[in-house]
Scaffold this motif. Structure first.
Motif, PDB file in Angstrom:
ATOM      1  N   GLY A 172       0.816  -1.210   0.000  1.00 38.22           N
ATOM      2  CA  GLY A 172       0.000   0.000   0.000  1.00 38.22           C
ATOM      3  C   GLY A 172       0.849   1.259   0.000  1.00 38.22           C
ATOM      4  N   ALA A 173       1.944   1.240   0.773  1.00 35.45           N
ATOM      5  CA  ALA A 173       2.844   2.399   0.838  1.00 35.45           C
ATOM      6  C   ALA A 173       3.535   2.625  -0.496  1.00 35.45           C
ATOM      7  CB  ALA A 173       3.876   2.192   1.945  1.00 35.45           C
ATOM      8  N   LEU A 174       3.975   1.531  -1.122  1.00 35.16           N
ATOM      9  CA  LEU A 174       4.641   1.640  -2.420  1.00 35.16           C
ATOM     10  C   LEU A 174       3.693   2.171  -3.484  1.00 35.16           C
ATOM     11  CD1 LEU A 174       6.723  -1.674  -2.461  1.00 35.16           C
ATOM     12  CD2 LEU A 174       7.641   0.640  -2.447  1.00 35.16           C
ATOM     13  N   LYS A 175       2.440   1.705  -3.449  1.00 34.76           N
ATOM     14  CA  LYS A 175       1.458   2.177  -4.429  1.00 34.76           C
ATOM     15  C   LYS A 175       1.177   3.663  -4.227  1.00 34.76           C
ATOM     16  CE  LYS A 175      -3.130   1.274  -6.336  1.00 34.76           C
ATOM     17  NZ  LYS A 175      -4.326   0.424  -6.324  1.00 34.76           N
ATOM     18  N   LYS A 176       1.080   4.076  -2.982  1.00 33.50           N
ATOM     19  CA  LYS A 176       0.833   5.495  -2.680  1.00 33.50           C
ATOM     20  C   LYS A 176       1.975   6.361  -3.184  1.00 33.50           C
ATOM     21  CE  LYS A 176       0.045   8.684   1.193  1.00 33.50           C
ATOM     22  NZ  LYS A 176      -0.965   9.462   0.457  1.00 33.50           N
ATOM     23  N   THR A 177       3.211   5.901  -2.972  1.00 34.91           N
ATOM     24  CA  THR A 177       4.379   6.639  -3.462  1.00 34.91           C
ATOM     25  C   THR A 177       4.355   6.734  -4.984  1.00 34.91           C
ATOM     26  OG1 THR A 177       5.728   5.944  -1.572  1.00 34.91           O
ATOM     27  CG2 THR A 177       6.900   6.687  -3.532  1.00 34.91           C
ATOM     28  N   ALA A 178       3.988   5.637  -5.621  1.00 32.28           N
ATOM     29  CA  ALA A 178       3.926   5.615  -7.090  1.00 32.28           C
ATOM     30  C   ALA A 178       2.934   6.651  -7.610  1.00 32.28           C
ATOM     31  CB  ALA A 178       3.545   4.220  -7.575  1.00 32.28           C
ATOM     32  N   ILE A 179       1.742   6.683  -7.011  1.00 30.15           N
ATOM     33  CA  ILE A 179       0.685   7.557  -7.504  1.00 30.15           C
ATOM     34  C   ILE A 179       0.895   9.004  -7.074  1.00 30.15           C
ATOM     35  CG2 ILE A 179      -1.792   8.050  -7.347  1.00 30.15           C
ATOM     36  CD1 ILE A 179      -2.243   5.021  -7.196  1.00 30.15           C
ATOM     37  N   ASP A 180       1.380   9.212  -5.847  1.00 29.59           N
ATOM     38  CA  ASP A 180       1.496  10.575  -5.309  1.00 29.59           C
ATOM     39  C   ASP A 180       2.813  11.261  -5.669  1.00 29.59           C
ATOM     40  OD1 ASP A 180      -0.937  10.093  -4.169  1.00 29.59           O
ATOM     41  OD2 ASP A 180      -0.186   9.865  -2.117  1.00 29.59           O
ATOM     42  N   GLU A 181       3.865  10.480  -5.933  1.00 34.52           N
ATOM     43  CA  GLU A 181       5.181  11.079  -6.140  1.00 34.52           C
ATOM     44  C   GLU A 181       5.800  10.719  -7.492  1.00 34.52           C
ATOM     45  OE1 GLU A 181       7.786  10.338  -2.805  1.00 34.52           O
ATOM     46  OE2 GLU A 181       6.148  10.518  -1.368  1.00 34.52           O
ATOM     47  N   THR A 182       5.982   9.415  -7.742  1.00 30.36           N
ATOM     48  CA  THR A 182       6.722   8.985  -8.929  1.00 30.36           C
ATOM     49  C   THR A 182       6.034   9.400 -10.224  1.00 30.36           C
ATOM     50  OG1 THR A 182       7.526   7.067  -7.693  1.00 30.36           O
ATOM     51  CG2 THR A 182       7.781   7.024 -10.085  1.00 30.36           C
ATOM     52  N   ILE A 183       4.754   9.052 -10.343  1.00 33.74           N
ATOM     53  CA  ILE A 183       4.027   9.360 -11.578  1.00 33.74           C
ATOM     54  C   ILE A 183       3.967  10.866 -11.838  1.00 33.74           C
ATOM     55  CG2 ILE A 183       1.775   9.226 -12.713  1.00 33.74           C
ATOM     56  CD1 ILE A 183       1.437   6.444 -11.486  1.00 33.74           C
ATOM     57  N   PRO A 184       3.594  11.703 -10.851  1.00 30.31           N
ATOM     58  CA  PRO A 184       3.580  13.157 -11.106  1.00 30.31           C
ATOM     59  C   PRO A 184       4.951  13.714 -11.504  1.00 30.31           C
ATOM     60  CG  PRO A 184       2.319  12.647  -9.136  1.00 30.31           C
ATOM     61  CD  PRO A 184       3.026  11.381  -9.529  1.00 30.31           C
ATOM     62  N   TYR A 185       6.015  13.198 -10.873  1.00 26.10           N
ATOM     63  CA  TYR A 185       7.367  13.680 -11.193  1.00 26.10           C
ATOM     64  C   TYR A 185       7.668  13.504 -12.676  1.00 26.10           C
ATOM     65  CZ  TYR A 185      12.478  13.904 -11.368  1.00 26.10           C
ATOM     66  OH  TYR A 185      13.759  14.222 -11.700  1.00 26.10           O
ATOM     67  N   TYR A 186       7.431  12.300 -13.172  1.00 27.74           N
ATOM     68  CA  TYR A 186       7.716  12.016 -14.580  1.00 27.74           C
ATOM     69  C   TYR A 186       6.739  12.723 -15.516  1.00 27.74           C
ATOM     70  CZ  TYR A 186      11.354   8.484 -13.896  1.00 27.74           C
ATOM     71  OH  TYR A 186      12.531   7.830 -13.602  1.00 27.74           O
ATOM     72  N   LEU A 187       5.455  12.676 -15.192  1.00 26.64           N
ATOM     73  CA  LEU A 187       4.455  13.232 -16.104  1.00 26.64           C
ATOM     74  C   LEU A 187       4.595  14.735 -16.264  1.00 26.64           C
ATOM     75  CD1 LEU A 187       1.179  11.206 -15.403  1.00 26.64           C
ATOM     76  CD2 LEU A 187       3.050  10.742 -17.007  1.00 26.64           C
ATOM     77  N   GLU A 188       4.982  15.416 -15.203  1.00 26.97           N
ATOM     78  CA  GLU A 188       5.193  16.865 -15.315  1.00 26.97           C
ATOM     79  C   GLU A 188       6.266  17.184 -16.347  1.00 26.97           C
ATOM     80  OE1 GLU A 188       6.597  20.655 -12.519  1.00 26.97           O
ATOM     81  OE2 GLU A 188       5.940  18.781 -11.588  1.00 26.97           O
ATOM     82  N   LYS A 189       7.360  16.415 -16.310  1.00 25.62           N
ATOM     83  CA  LYS A 189       8.454  16.653 -17.249  1.00 25.62           C
ATOM     84  C   LYS A 189       8.078  16.215 -18.670  1.00 25.62           C
ATOM     85  CE  LYS A 189      12.221  16.528 -13.879  1.00 25.62           C
ATOM     86  NZ  LYS A 189      11.391  17.235 -12.902  1.00 25.62           N
TER      87      LYS A 189
END
Length: 432
Positions: free
Chosen positions: A116-133
Motif C-alpha cells: 500500500g505504501a509503495l502504491k501510494k508513493t507511485a501515484i502521489d510522487e513517482t508518476i507526477p514527477y515524470y508526467l510533469e516533465k
C-alpha cells in the motif's frame, strides 16, 4: 510470412507493438496466452529468456518489447528523420520504461502494508514527477513527444497512460493536458481507432494483484557552451551505465568529453536538479541534450559502424542489449535493500540463480555466433556484453562467469581491439 507476436492476454508490454502494426495496416498474428496457465508453463521454457513478448518472422524469433517495437516502427514509417531524432525517441521510450518499472514495483511486494505504501508513493510522487516533465516536452512539441510530429514515441506515451489507468485510473494524468493531446492525436488515427474498438477486452495485472525540452530542457549549469562539435558525456565517476558509451566512442576513435561527477557531492546535487529526469548519463552534442544510456549507446554505435546489416540484425542486437540490461538490474537489486538479512538473501539468489540463468543462455548465443552475440560478427552487442561482465566483476569478481567460455571469447575479442585496449589501459580508475 505473417509476423507472429506472442504475449499474455493483456496490454502491458505488447500493446505498443500491436498499435504500431495496426497503424501500418500490417497483418500480424496476435497470439495470447494466459499467465500462470498450463499453456504458459509449457511455452516459457521454449522462449529465449523465459519471458514475453516474442516476435517470430520468417522462421526467426526475437524478444524484448522495446526492441520489437522499434523494429516494427521502422517498418511502418514512425522513426525520426535522422539519427538525433531517433536518439530522442529512444530516450523518451526508455524513460517511459523507467516510469513503468518504478510505478509497478508494488505489484511484487507481498507485505500488504508495504504494498500500500509503495502504491501510494507511485501515484502521489513517482508518476507526477515524470508526467510533469513529459508534459513539458509534449507542450514544446505541439502535442507530440519528438520533433513536433508523429513518431512511435507518441504511441509509447499512449500505452504508458493506459498502463497508469490500470494502477490509479485517469486521475494521475488527467491534469497533464499536453500528454492527453498526444494520446488523443494517436487515438484519432483511423487505423488506431479501429484497433481500439475491436481489440480483446482485458484486465491485465488485475489477476496478478489478486495472486499476490523543444527536445529536452536546456540545462542551466552543466552546459558550458552551446553548439559544441565534441560530444560531451556526463556520468558518475564509475563504469556502470556510462562505460558502454565510452567504449563505443573509443572504438570509433571519436573524441569526446568524459565528464565525471562524484555521487553524493555538491556538484552531483546541483547537476541532478538540472538533468531531464534527475539521472545520468546524459549526452550533449551541438547544443542539444539527451538522456538514457541505452538510447545514447545505440546512437553512438551507429556513428562508429557497429550496427547490424539490416533491420532484423538490429532487432537481434537490441534484444541482446535489453536482456543484458535486465540482467544488470536483477543482479543489482539487493544493493538497494536496507534490511541486511533480506539483502544477503537477495544477493545469494542473484549470484547463485539469476546470473547463471542468464549467462548460460547468453553463452549459448555466443557459441552459435562463433564468439559474437549477433550475426557472427562484431556489433555493439559485443561491447555491451563486455561492459556487463565488468559490472559482474564489481559485484562478485570473475567467478560467476569464468566457466562460460564463449562469453569470455566475446570479451576477449572486444578487449583485443587496439582502440578498446588503449582505452582500458588509460581510463580513470573507479570502484564501480
Amino acid at each position: 510470412m505473417t509476423p507472429k507476436l506472442t504475449y499474455f492476454n493483456g496490454k502491458w508490454l505488447a500493446e505498443l507493438t500491436r498499435l504500431l502494426y495496426s497503424y501500418g495496416s500490417v497483418e500480424f498474428e496476435d497470439v495470447r496466452v494466459t499467465y500462470g496457465g498450463s499453456e504458459w508453463d509449457s511455452l516459457k521454457p521454449t522462449t529465449p529468456f523465459g519471458q514475453l513478448p516474442t516476435l517470430e518472422e520468417n522462421g526467426k524469433v526475437a524478444w524484448q518489447s522495446a526492441a520489437i517495437a522499434r523494429y516494427v516502427a521502422k517498418k511502418v514509417g514512425l522513426m525520426g528523420s535522422n539519427d538525433w531524432e531517433n536518439l530522442e525517441i529512444d530516450a523518451i521510450v526508455d524513460t517511459l520504461a523507467d516510469l513503468r518499472f518504478k510505478m509497478s514495483q508494488f505489484f511484487y511486494e507481498k507485505d500488504e502494508t508495504k504494498q500500500g505504501a509503495l502504491k501510494k508513493t507511485a501515484i502521489d510522487e513517482t508518476i507526477p514527477y515524470y508526467l510533469e516533465k513529459l508534459d513539458k516536452i509534449a507542450k514544446e512539441n505541439n502535442g507530440h513527444m519528438v520533433a513536433k510530429k508523429l513518431t512511435w514515441a507518441d504511441f509509447a506515451l499512449t500505452v504508458l497512460l493506459d498502463n497508469i489507468e490500470v494502477i490509479g485510473g485517469k486521475t494521475p494524468y488527467e491534469k497533464f493536458k499536453n500528454l492527453i493531446a498526444v494520446k488523443n492525436n494517436v487515438e484519432s488515427i483511423p487505423n488506431i481507432k479501429k484497433w481500439l474498438e475491436t481489440r480483446p477486452v482485458t484486465e491485465f495485472f488485475q489477476i496478478r494483484l489478486k495472486k499476490s525540452y523543444n527536445h529536452f530542457v536546456v540545462l542551466k549549469k552543466i552546459i558550458v557552451s552551446l553548439n559544441r562539435m565534441i560530444p560531451k558525456l556526463t556520468y558518475l565517476n564509475g563504469k556502470w551505465l556510462g562505460e558502454l558509451i565510452r567504449l563505443l566512442f573509443s572504438f570509433g576513435d571519436v573524441e569526446f568529453e568524459d565528464v565525471r561527477v562524484v555521487y553524493g557531492s555538491t556538484e552531483w546535487e546541483d547537476l541532478k536538479r538540472n538533468t531531464p529526469f534527475g539521472q545520468v548519463p546524459i549526452l550533449e552534442e551541438n547544443g542539444k541534450v539527451v538522456c538514457q544510456s541505452t538510447a545514447i549507446a545505440r546512437y553512438v554505435a551507429k556513428k562508429v559502424g557497429l550496427m547490424g546489416a539490416n533491420d532484423w540484425e538490429n532487432l537481434e542486437i537490441d534484444a541482446v542489449v535489453d536482456t543484458i540490461n535486465d540482467l544488470r538490474f536483477k543482479m543489482s537489486r539487493y544493493a538497494y535493500e536496507k534490511d541486511e538479512i533480506k539483502k544477503e538473501s537477495m544477493k545469494k539468489i542473484s549470484m547463485e540463480e539469476t546470473l547463471p540463468y542468464y549467462l548460460e543462455r547468453l553463452d549459448k548465443i555466443a557459441k552459435e555466433n562463433n564468439g559474437y552475440m549477433v550475426a557472427k560478427k562484431l556489433t555493439w552487442a559485443d561491447i555491451a556484453l563486455k561492459a556487463i561482465l565488468e559490472n559482474i566483476e564489481v559485484l562478485a569478481g570473475k567467478t560467476p562467469y569464468e566457466k562460460y567460455e564463449n562469453l569470455i571469447t566475446v570479451k576477449n575479442n572486444v578487449d583485443s581491439i587496439p582502440n578498446i585496449k588503449k582505452w582500458i589501459e588509460t581510463r580513470p580508475t573507479s570502484d564501480f
